[in-house]
Scaffold this active site. Structure first.
Site, PDB file in Angstrom:
ATOM      1  N   CYS A   1       0.809  -1.212   0.000  1.00  0.00           N
ATOM      2  CA  CYS A   1       0.000   0.000   0.000  1.00  0.00           C
ATOM      3  C   CYS A   1       0.851   1.274   0.000  1.00  0.00           C
ATOM      4  O   CYS A   1       1.506   1.554  -0.997  1.00  0.00           O
ATOM      5  CB  CYS A   1      -0.981  -0.057   1.163  1.00  0.00           C
ATOM      6  SG  CYS A   1      -2.455   0.894   0.823  1.00  0.00           S
TER       7      CYS A   1
ATOM      8  N   HIS B   1      -3.362  -5.064   1.802  1.00  0.00           N
ATOM      9  CA  HIS B   1      -2.786  -5.281   3.138  1.00  0.00           C
ATOM     10  C   HIS B   1      -2.752  -6.758   3.516  1.00  0.00           C
ATOM     11  O   HIS B   1      -3.647  -7.225   4.226  1.00  0.00           O
ATOM     12  CB  HIS B   1      -3.612  -4.521   4.184  1.00  0.00           C
ATOM     13  CG  HIS B   1      -3.389  -3.050   4.170  1.00  0.00           C
ATOM     14  ND1 HIS B   1      -2.479  -2.418   4.982  1.00  0.00           N
ATOM     15  CD2 HIS B   1      -3.938  -2.086   3.411  1.00  0.00           C
ATOM     16  CE1 HIS B   1      -2.488  -1.126   4.740  1.00  0.00           C
ATOM     17  NE2 HIS B   1      -3.373  -0.896   3.790  1.00  0.00           N
TER      18      HIS B   1
ATOM     19  N   GLU C   1      -1.072  -8.194   5.689  1.00  0.00           N
ATOM     20  CA  GLU C   1      -0.864  -8.399   7.129  1.00  0.00           C
ATOM     21  C   GLU C   1      -2.178  -8.394   7.901  1.00  0.00           C
ATOM     22  O   GLU C   1      -2.200  -8.703   9.079  1.00  0.00           O
ATOM     23  CB  GLU C   1       0.101  -7.334   7.676  1.00  0.00           C
ATOM     24  CG  GLU C   1      -0.479  -5.941   7.885  1.00  0.00           C
ATOM     25  CD  GLU C   1      -0.731  -5.166   6.587  1.00  0.00           C
ATOM     26  OE1 GLU C   1      -0.517  -5.719   5.504  1.00  0.00           O
ATOM     27  OE2 GLU C   1      -1.157  -4.005   6.694  1.00  0.00           O
TER      28      GLU C   1
END
Ligand code: GLN
Length: 189
Positions: A78, A163, A165
């Protein structure tokens, strides 16, 4: 294996936790000294203007370029993708468009196919995400949403607009750790 996570701003803690869960030593990086002896690097999501100002303030631009160009496996997500583009650190030969899907309304989750990634589609969370507007010949586009590249690879750098994560799917972080273990193709990005 020590993986540095740029920790000036953004959601670096989620990356560090995930890397630790996968058995790596995660080091928060805020100074040039903390970039020494790293095996891999993560540039997290967040806010790219703030992150860029932090990089300038801490004099991290040169050392980051050097580390990545020397072939250190790098995962950018990002805002991290934006920070690496032509207008910022100039490591990735791409132009990005910030908040490309619209500001708040277009935070969304979708399944994407990532070229070369075994195990089927990946759940991708997009939060005020950029897309890649234009990419040079050395850049491989690995995934698109609505016809716009959202995952690219250039030599040792994998950069995605979403994202990884924030999901249970650890394949992108595993890719990073596998790249560190693999015999180094030390091609500069
Ligand atoms: N919109 C942010 C920016 O332009 C990036 C968003 C993110 O990292 N989730 O910097």
């Amino acid at each position: 294996m020590t993986i540095g996570v740029l920790a000036l701003q953004g959601d670096f803690e989620a990356h560090a936790d995930l890397l630790a869960a996968l058995g790596a030593d995660a080091r928060a990086v805020r100074t040039p000294e903390e970039l020494s002896d790293l095996d891999g690097l993560v540039l997290p999501g967040g806010e790219s203007t703030t992150m860029t100002l932090g990089i300038e303030r801490e004099r991290l631009a040169g050392p980051l370029r050097e580390l990545i160009r020397s072939g250190t496996p790098t995962l950018a997500t990002c805002a991290g993708l934006i920070v690496l583009d032509r207008q910022h650190l100039g490591i990735l030969d791409v132009t990005t468009r910030r908040n490309a899907f619209g500001r708040q309304v277009r935070s969304f989750e979708t399944q994407i196919d990532l070229a070369g990634m075994p195990g089927g589609p990946l759940c991708a969370v997009f939060i005020r995400a950029p897309w890649v507007e234009e990419a040079g010949p050395g850049v491989e586009v690995l995934a698109e949403v609505d016809g716009h590249p959202v995952a690219v690879r250039q030599a040792n750098v994998l950069a995605v607009a979403f994202h990884p994560e924030l999901t249970e799917d650890t394949r992108l972080h595993r890719w990073l750790l596998d790249s560190v273990s693999a015999p180094r193709a030390r091609t500069a990005a």
